[in-house]
Design an enzyme around this catalytic site. Structure first.
Site, short mmCIF file in Angstrom:
data_model
loop_
_atom_site.label_atom_id
_atom_site.label_comp_id
_atom_site.label_asym_id
_atom_site.label_seq_id
_atom_site.Cartn_x
_atom_site.Cartn_y
_atom_site.Cartn_z
N HIS A 1 0.82 -1.27 0.21
CA HIS A 1 -0.01 0.08 0.11
C HIS A 1 1.07 1.33 0.09
CE1 HIS A 1 -4.23 -1.66 0.50
NE2 HIS A 1 -3.34 -2.63 0.84
N TYR B 1 4.18 -5.48 9.75
CA TYR B 1 3.90 -4.17 9.53
C TYR B 1 5.33 -3.66 10.41
CZ TYR B 1 -0.62 -3.81 7.94
OH TYR B 1 -1.99 -3.84 7.36
#
Length: 346
Positions: free
Chosen positions: A65, A335
């Site tokens: 993203h 992440y």
């Protein structure tokens, strides 16, 4: 048939890789779906390495993203939600937030009309300095049932240096050996990319638990439904669209007034899957409006508030808790690896 598979494979590269959608059912032609062996375990580092191998390394930027837009606004919860969750999200008071809208995948130059998922990530700034994160994409289910399966999709979608596209044979082999990909393949065959960030619904994908004042847990999934309606691009619009339009359109939309979504929460029932994000719940499940999101401004992400935020979905305030979904639990450490790399300029 070969050209069809290549086209579908290109779509798979955008969609599966980006934590959302895979290609259409025609990609299954000639491929028998097998029962997979037990998924091997992988590390967050290995997952990020697969993203880097497929998309390349863009120093200081997200691994997934990567292309996005910052935004800001507020959220007001409802009494219906407060009855099932003691989270401060649902006090009925306006809660300020930082948002990020994005396109899935690790290519910063991906065209906005590409069949990549749209993402919306929210960081709620709670009273007393607490935070609540919600990260979503615009499909209701995920492309894989385990981290290892998802990594296999990333690896299979790596572009061939000679063609610039994924190897169709590798994609066929992936689909044949990963039946957990089929639900999203089937779903994707009926949809095209949405026309705007603000004309897109966003889904939790995972099951979470609302915890009420007595400590009782309620399995839930949610979606954010736009007041502007849902609009998908036609094939002609996809072909004619400029390279970049989502960010400009969102900025212009918020200059006219807030873009608004309702948070709609669905309650699970006995027998509903709690730990498999590839399986959708029936639409007949009881649901209610848990709050209203207003996005009041948007801006390019360079130097803006959302740029440095790691939208870890496991950052939660009391009253909302994770389930044992292996994809959900894996996202936080993955992440963290990506976040550490971009903070250090890698």
């Amino acid at each position: 048939m070969k050209s069809s598979i290549v086209r579908r494979g290109t779509r798979l590269a955008f969609l599966t890789l980006a934590s959302a959608t895979v290609s259409t059912t025609s990609m299954l032609a000639g491929a028998q779906t097998a029962t997979p062996a037990a998924a091997p375990s992988i590390t967050p580092q290995q997952m990020i390495e697969s993203f880097e191998s497929t998309f390349g390394v863009h120093p200081g930027q997200r691994r997934n993203h990567i292309k996005g837009t910052c935004a800001a606004g507020e959220f007001v919860g409802t009494a219906d939600a407060a009855a099932l969750s003691r989270s401060p999200l649902f006090t009925g008071k306006a809660i300020p937030l930082v948002a990020r809208f994005s396109l899935g995948g690790g290519n910063p130059d991906v065209p906005d009309a590409a069949p990549a998922p749209r993402g919306m990530a929210l960081e709620f700034r709670l009273a007393g300095g607490g935070l609540q994160h919600i990260t979503m994409i615009n499909v209701p289910i995920f492309a894989a049932g385990s981290p290892a399966s998802f990594r296999d999709a990333i690896d299979a979608s790596k572009p061939d240096p000679k063609t610039g596209m994924p190897d169709p044979e590798k994609l066929k082999a992936y689909v044949a050996s990963h039946p957990d990909a089929k639900p999203l393949i089937d779903l994707a065959s009926h949809h095209t990319p949405t026309a705007n960030y603000y004309q897109t619904p966003y889904f939790s994908i995972h099951t979470f638990k609302f915890v009420d004042a007595k400590g009782t847990e309620h399995p839930v999934r949610w979606r954010f439904i736009p007041h502007d309606g849902v609009k998908e691009l036609t094939p002609a619009e996809m072909k004619a669209a400029p390279h970049d339009f989502l960010e400009t359109n969102l900025i212009e939309r918020t200059q006219k007034g807030p873009a608004i979504w309702d948070m709609v929460v669905y309650l699970g029932e006995p027998g509903d899957t709690l730990d498999n994000p590839t399986i959708a719940w029936p639409e007949t499940r009881k649901h209610f409006i848990a709050g209203t999101l207003k996005i009041t401004q948007a801006t390019p992400q360079k130097g803006a508030a959302c740029e440095k935020i790691n939208f870890d979905p496991l950052i939660m305030a009391d009253g909302i808790a994770p389930t044992n979904d292996p994809i959900l639990l894996f996202r936080s450490p993955a992440y963290a690896v990506s976040f550490a790399k971009r903070l250090s300029g890698q």
